[in-house]
Design an enzyme around this catalytic site. Structure first.
Site, PDB file in Angstrom:
ATOM      1  N   PHE A   1       0.966  -1.282   0.041  1.00 34.65           N
ATOM      2  CA  PHE A   1      -0.001   0.072   0.170  1.00 34.65           C
ATOM      3  C   PHE A   1       0.746   1.361  -0.038  1.00 34.65           C
ATOM      4  O   PHE A   1       1.999   1.406   0.824  1.00 34.65           O
ATOM      5  CB  PHE A   1      -0.810   0.142   1.347  1.00 34.65           C
ATOM      6  CG  PHE A   1      -1.939  -1.060   1.478  1.00 34.65           C
ATOM      7  CD1 PHE A   1      -3.233  -0.914   0.797  1.00 34.65           C
ATOM      8  CD2 PHE A   1      -1.704  -2.176   1.887  1.00 34.65           C
ATOM      9  CE1 PHE A   1      -4.136  -1.763   1.182  1.00 34.65           C
ATOM     10  CE2 PHE A   1      -2.738  -3.286   2.099  1.00 34.65           C
ATOM     11  CZ  PHE A   1      -3.845  -2.922   1.623  1.00 34.65           C
ATOM     12  N   ASP A   2       0.458   2.171  -0.659  1.00 34.49           N
ATOM     13  CA  ASP A   2       0.817   3.595  -0.396  1.00 34.49           C
ATOM     14  C   ASP A   2       0.156   4.207   0.472  1.00 34.49           C
ATOM     15  O   ASP A   2      -0.713   3.553   1.084  1.00 34.49           O
ATOM     16  CB  ASP A   2       0.625   4.423  -1.996  1.00 34.49           C
ATOM     17  CG  ASP A   2       0.992   5.902  -1.768  1.00 34.49           C
ATOM     18  OD1 ASP A   2       2.014   6.315  -1.316  1.00 34.49           O
ATOM     19  OD2 ASP A   2      -0.100   6.829  -1.834  1.00 34.49           O
ATOM     20  N   LEU A   3       0.799   5.332   0.981  1.00 39.07           N
ATOM     21  CA  LEU A   3       0.046   5.892   2.442  1.00 39.07           C
ATOM     22  C   LEU A   3      -1.037   7.043   2.089  1.00 39.07           C
ATOM     23  O   LEU A   3      -2.234   6.978   1.833  1.00 39.07           O
ATOM     24  CB  LEU A   3       0.978   6.403   3.315  1.00 39.07           C
ATOM     25  CG  LEU A   3       1.565   5.270   4.289  1.00 39.07           C
ATOM     26  CD1 LEU A   3       2.419   6.047   5.245  1.00 39.07           C
ATOM     27  CD2 LEU A   3       0.369   4.786   5.014  1.00 39.07           C
TER      28      LEU A   3
ATOM     29  N   ASP B   1      -2.443   5.817  -5.252  1.00 39.92           N
ATOM     30  CA  ASP B   1      -3.248   6.621  -5.794  1.00 39.92           C
ATOM     31  C   ASP B   1      -2.829   7.505  -6.805  1.00 39.92           C
ATOM     32  O   ASP B   1      -3.612   8.573  -7.327  1.00 39.92           O
ATOM     33  CB  ASP B   1      -3.979   7.567  -4.693  1.00 39.92           C
ATOM     34  CG  ASP B   1      -2.855   8.486  -4.018  1.00 39.92           C
ATOM     35  OD1 ASP B   1      -3.035   9.674  -4.004  1.00 39.92           O
ATOM     36  OD2 ASP B   1      -1.830   7.987  -3.610  1.00 39.92           O
TER      37      ASP B   1
END
Length: 210
Positions: free
Chosen positions: A5-7, A161
């Protein structure tokens, strides 16, 4: 299976903290503050590159980065929130995969935030800006996370995102899933990503059905 995951814009919304810290850094050096929309377009890049793109000379950018960080850390927890359904996404993902975080934020701050939100325990690895020479969109952060996770024949997904996440994933030979909950436009994400959906929980649902 491994899910990375990106944050910012993927699991958390730290826009208020980021914008305020940028404003403070510019005020510190009596420099005109850029438009918030211009700042937001660059979120996902390392801070030094963001300041460069916003017009700060190379020889001064680290002064601005340091002023930013000095302000950001004390306010980050109070002015950051988990995005809707992010915790549910993390919990569901942990049932089917090893989890990691790959971010251009400082790892130390990222760990503090994840612990603050009660989800750090779900992640086996966290790669931040200081852990690599080449941040996203370079594949190095993802490849380093996979090495630490003893990646062999697992299916691997990167959820982010922005196109920075997707390009990094493709260069690392990883399936990219883009979410529209953050800073990338849907049009851009559709052009650079393997799959586009609305948020991290929907991304996990898609992974389960692949």
């Amino acid at each position: 299976m491994i899910i990375l995951f990106d944050l910012d814009g993927t699991l958390i919304d730290s826009t208020p903290a980021i914008l305020e810290s940028f404003h403070v850094s510019y005020k510190t050096f009596n420099t005109p503050i850029p438009n918030d929309e211009e700042i937001k377009k660059l979120i996902g890049l390392p801070l030094d590159i963001m300041f460069e793109k916003l017009g700060i000379p190379n020889e001064k950018k680290w002064d601005y980065v340091n002023a930013y960080k000095k302000h950001y850390r004390p306010i980050s927890k109070a002015k950051t929130s988990l995005l809707p359904f992010a915790k549910e996404a993390i919990i569901e993902a942990s049932k089917i995969a090893k989890l990691g975080i790959v971010t251009t934020k400082t790892a130390k701050y990222s760990e503090e935030l994840m612990e603050h939100f009660g989800v750090l325990e779900y992640f086996d690895v966290l790669i931040g800006r200081e852990d690599v020479e080449n941040p996203k969109p370079h594949p190095e952060p993802i490849l380093k996370a996979l090495k630490l996770l003893n990646h062999k024949e697992h299916k691997v997904f990167m959820i982010g995102d922005t196109c920075l996440d997707s390009v990094s994933a493709k260069e690392a030979n990883v399936t990219s899933i883009a979410v529209t909950s953050g800073y990338g436009s849907k049009k851009d994400l559709e052009a650079c990503s393997d799959i586009v959906t609305i948020n991290a929980l929907k991304a996990i649902e898609i992974i389960k059905n692949l």
